[in-house]
Design an enzyme around this catalytic site. Structure first.
Site, PDB file in Angstrom:
ATOM      1  N   HIS A 147      50.245  34.785  -1.981  1.00 44.02           N
ATOM      2  CA  HIS A 147      49.696  33.493  -1.544  1.00 44.02           C
ATOM      3  C   HIS A 147      48.179  33.562  -1.465  1.00 44.02           C
ATOM      4  O   HIS A 147      47.472  32.649  -1.892  1.00 44.02           O
ATOM      5  CB  HIS A 147      50.278  33.086  -0.186  1.00 44.02           C
TER       6      HIS A 147
ATOM      7  N   CYS B  64      43.833   7.576   5.856  1.00 43.36           N
ATOM      8  CA  CYS B  64      43.580   6.293   5.185  1.00 43.36           C
ATOM      9  C   CYS B  64      44.937   5.602   5.081  1.00 43.36           C
ATOM     10  O   CYS B  64      45.842   5.895   5.865  1.00 43.36           O
ATOM     11  CB  CYS B  64      42.881   6.488   3.835  1.00 43.36           C
TER      12      CYS B  64
ATOM     13  N   HIS C  99      51.278  28.488   2.462  1.00 47.13           N
ATOM     14  CA  HIS C  99      51.105  28.876   1.053  1.00 47.13           C
ATOM     15  C   HIS C  99      49.728  28.511   0.504  1.00 47.13           C
ATOM     16  O   HIS C  99      49.241  29.169  -0.411  1.00 47.13           O
ATOM     17  CB  HIS C  99      52.167  28.201   0.172  1.00 47.13           C
TER      18      HIS C  99
ATOM     19  N   THR D  98      47.266   5.816   2.739  1.00 50.10           N
ATOM     20  CA  THR D  98      48.303   6.731   2.255  1.00 50.10           C
ATOM     21  C   THR D  98      47.953   8.211   2.447  1.00 50.10           C
ATOM     22  O   THR D  98      48.826   9.072   2.279  1.00 50.10           O
ATOM     23  CB  THR D  98      48.483   6.541   0.732  1.00 50.10           C
TER      24      THR D  98
ATOM     25  N   ASP E  50      39.516   5.546   7.495  1.00 50.80           N
ATOM     26  CA  ASP E  50      38.972   4.242   7.110  1.00 50.80           C
ATOM     27  C   ASP E  50      39.661   3.202   8.001  1.00 50.80           C
ATOM     28  O   ASP E  50      40.336   3.551   8.984  1.00 50.80           O
ATOM     29  CB  ASP E  50      39.127   3.983   5.603  1.00 50.80           C
TER      30      ASP E  50
HETATM   31  C1  RB5 Z   1      42.501   0.740   1.717  1.00 48.30           C
HETATM   32  O1  RB5 Z   1      43.004  -0.538   1.450  1.00 48.30           O
HETATM   33  C2  RB5 Z   1      43.328   1.809   1.013  1.00 48.30           C
HETATM   34  O2  RB5 Z   1      43.166   1.693  -0.367  1.00 48.30           O
HETATM   35  C3  RB5 Z   1      42.941   3.193   1.481  1.00 48.30           C
HETATM   36  O3  RB5 Z   1      43.100   3.267   2.860  1.00 48.30           O
HETATM   37  C4  RB5 Z   1      43.740   4.384   0.970  1.00 48.30           C
HETATM   38  O4  RB5 Z   1      45.113   4.178   1.075  1.00 48.30           O
HETATM   39  C5  RB5 Z   1      43.348   4.974  -0.298  1.00 48.30           C
HETATM   40  O5  RB5 Z   1      43.858   5.994  -0.738  1.00 48.30           O
END
Ligand code: RB5
Length: 150
Positions: free
Chosen positions: A136, A67, A100, A69, A10
């Protein structure tokens, strides 16, 4: 077999996705970039779905999703049948995700750490091999049975 990665991000993962794509290409790994193609605000589930569907259809291929995180991407990608998406936070968890859990998609965070750390996590993922131990394999098979039970 040569590795092939379908990749997506994203807006929050765009810069890191571009850098990681170059990292994979420098290693001779084929990449197919399914977007985003700019930092314009978009919704991560749309790109998770695009990449996950390609990986599910193309046997032996992998996915890379970035994204903010890596969390939202992994949640969305894991809704697609045949996908085992992992969101490792270091090289150890990236290695174990393949050894695993036989992960076929790696989800990373563009805002969680810098691109250098992201590259080393991805590097550990691509160097690792799925474990041959029966236990596994059996556990991964149990994961895949869960989607049929719903
Ligand atoms: C976008 O602001 C953010 O929410 C997205 O990139 C992501 O971290 C979601 O898990």
């Amino acid at each position: 077999m040569a590795m092939k990665f379908y990749i997506g991000s994203d807006h929050a993962g765009y810069d890191t996705k571009e850098k990681l794509q170059r990292y994979l290409q420098r290693k001779g790994i084929e990449t197919v970039d399914l977007g985003a193609h700019s930092k314009e605000r978009v919704d991560y589930p749309d790109f998770a779905q695009k990449v996950a569907k390609k990986v599910a259809k193309d046997k032996g291929s992998f996915g890379l999703l970035v994204c903010g995180t890596g969390i939202g991407m992994s949640m969305a990608a894991n809704k697609v049948k045949g996908i085992r998406a992992a969101n490792p936070f270091d090289s150890y968890t990236a290695k174990k995700a393949r050894e695993h859990n036989d992960a076929n998609i790696i989800c990373l965070g563009g805002r969680s750490y810098d691109a250098r750390r992201a590259s080393s996590i991805l590097g550990a993922f691509i160097s690792a091999k799925p474990g041959k131990e029966k236990r596994h394999k059996a556990r991964v098979a149990k994961i895949m049975k869960l989607e049929k039970k719903q």
